[in-house]
Scaffold this motif. Sequence first.
Motif, PDB file in Angstrom:
ATOM      1  N   LEU A  38       0.834  -1.205   0.000  1.00 60.04           N
ATOM      2  CA  LEU A  38       0.000   0.000   0.000  1.00 60.04           C
ATOM      3  C   LEU A  38       0.866   1.251   0.000  1.00 60.04           C
ATOM      4  O   LEU A  38       0.548   2.240  -0.675  1.00 60.04           O
ATOM      5  N   LYS A  39       1.965   1.216   0.731  1.00 58.14           N
ATOM      6  CA  LYS A  39       2.877   2.363   0.735  1.00 58.14           C
ATOM      7  C   LYS A  39       3.452   2.607  -0.654  1.00 58.14           C
ATOM      8  O   LYS A  39       3.553   3.746  -1.115  1.00 58.14           O
TER       9      LYS A  39
ATOM     10  N   ALA B 182      -1.100  12.638   3.949  1.00 56.82           N
ATOM     11  CA  ALA B 182      -1.612  12.153   5.236  1.00 56.82           C
ATOM     12  C   ALA B 182      -1.717  10.625   5.239  1.00 56.82           C
ATOM     13  O   ALA B 182      -1.370   9.964   6.231  1.00 56.82           O
ATOM     14  N   LEU B 183      -2.201  10.058   4.126  1.00 54.55           N
ATOM     15  CA  LEU B 183      -2.305   8.601   4.038  1.00 54.55           C
ATOM     16  C   LEU B 183      -0.924   7.949   4.068  1.00 54.55           C
ATOM     17  O   LEU B 183      -0.739   6.896   4.695  1.00 54.55           O
ATOM     18  N   THR B 184       0.036   8.562   3.390  1.00 52.88           N
ATOM     19  CA  THR B 184       1.390   8.020   3.388  1.00 52.88           C
ATOM     20  C   THR B 184       1.952   7.999   4.802  1.00 52.88           C
ATOM     21  O   THR B 184       2.584   7.015   5.224  1.00 52.88           O
ATOM     22  N   GLU B 185       1.729   9.084   5.553  1.00 51.74           N
ATOM     23  CA  GLU B 185       2.208   9.131   6.939  1.00 51.74           C
ATOM     24  C   GLU B 185       1.500   8.080   7.794  1.00 51.74           C
ATOM     25  O   GLU B 185       2.136   7.416   8.626  1.00 51.74           O
ATOM     26  N   LEU B 186       0.189   7.925   7.591  1.00 52.67           N
ATOM     27  CA  LEU B 186      -0.559   6.924   8.349  1.00 52.67           C
ATOM     28  C   LEU B 186      -0.023   5.522   8.078  1.00 52.67           C
ATOM     29  O   LEU B 186       0.173   4.723   9.003  1.00 52.67           O
TER      30      LEU B 186
ATOM     31  N   ASP C 157       2.959   4.754   6.928  1.00 52.45           N
ATOM     32  CA  ASP C 157       4.304   4.662   7.503  1.00 52.45           C
ATOM     33  C   ASP C 157       4.230   4.308   8.985  1.00 52.45           C
ATOM     34  O   ASP C 157       4.993   3.468   9.478  1.00 52.45           O
ATOM     35  N   ASN C 158       3.313   4.978   9.688  1.00 46.68           N
ATOM     36  CA  ASN C 158       3.155   4.705  11.119  1.00 46.68           C
ATOM     37  C   ASN C 158       2.660   3.279  11.353  1.00 46.68           C
ATOM     38  O   ASN C 158       3.103   2.596  12.289  1.00 46.68           O
ATOM     39  N   ALA C 159       1.726   2.843  10.499  1.00 41.21           N
ATOM     40  CA  ALA C 159       1.226   1.471  10.626  1.00 41.21           C
ATOM     41  C   ALA C 159       2.340   0.457  10.362  1.00 41.21           C
ATOM     42  O   ALA C 159       2.429  -0.577  11.044  1.00 41.21           O
TER      43      ALA C 159
END
Length: 341
Positions: free
Chosen positions: A204-205, A257-261, A263-265
């Motif tokens: 997904l990333k 924002a999705l990329t950061e989310l 990444d955090n996941a």
Amino acid sequence: MTAHDTSPQPISVVDCALYEYGRRRPGQLPLGEAMDVARTTPGAFVWIGLHDPTADQLQVVARAFGLHPLAVEDALEAHQRPKLERYDDTLFLVLRTAVYLEHDELTPTTDIVGTGEIMAFAGRDFIVVVRHDPSEPLTAVRSRLEADPERLAHGPVAVLHAVADSVVDQYLDVVTALETDADEIENDAFSPDAGHDVGRTYQLKRELLELRRTVAPLTQPLRDLAERRVPGVDRELAAYFRDVADHLAQAAERVAALTELVDNALSMALAQTSVRQNHDMRRISAAAALIAIPVAIAGVYGMNFDHMPELRQLFGYPLMLGATAVLVTVVYLIFRKKRWL
């Protein structure tokens, strides 16, 4: 197909239409006839749509409209970065399209975002739009514009705006669909099975990075059009381009924002994997320690020494077994208290 050829259009020509003051002449005209009328009729222009044309077919159009060879080469080769260039009185806009690929389940090899390209040549009395798969057909865009003659009367740049607006709206649709996948990934990061399939998160990333490479470079071309840094854009159209630029900014922010989310996941999943591995190592170490106690005692009593008084005592063997059991139980309770077992 020559400039004055009246034969049917080749398969790559999706549509070739002549517009006068925003209204289409009935039917699909041969290229040569439409071009001649556009050059001699005030307020008229030709809109020709091509889908995956061959080099020969595109060269015919290039000669008819005097398109620059470098721009034609880019349109043929595709795989271009979004950009806006000016060749004399012709604008050349490259757009990368994005479509969401439906899937039953997200896996480490699932393709989520499909990308294509649209190249548009816009002159004073013509616009040539070249599509490469898997970009969406522009039939709906043409229909909407034909239903709004007032806007279409602004000429080829109005078509340029409508195409860009359609592409950016697709970005927003793709981001909305990706948010569902990102929510699923985020929920999995906190589930007991988190980390067993980190490949899904990484895939997904990768798809988000591909979408960002599609969205981000279009910012400057739209800004140039919105700020009228190129010819052919009047004040009214500039306002429409500013609206498209705003939507693009929204898409870019949501992708970031999705990329950061994600990444955090991904970091959370890797951290959960590390914690679980450490816990497993503690359990293995604790089990080894419990086994080591009776092994050590048995090893001592297995030595062939003559002077071991307890060997000759009546209760020596039971006492040795009891002491072993007590030691193992005490160590087991200590490990349980520390949650190693």
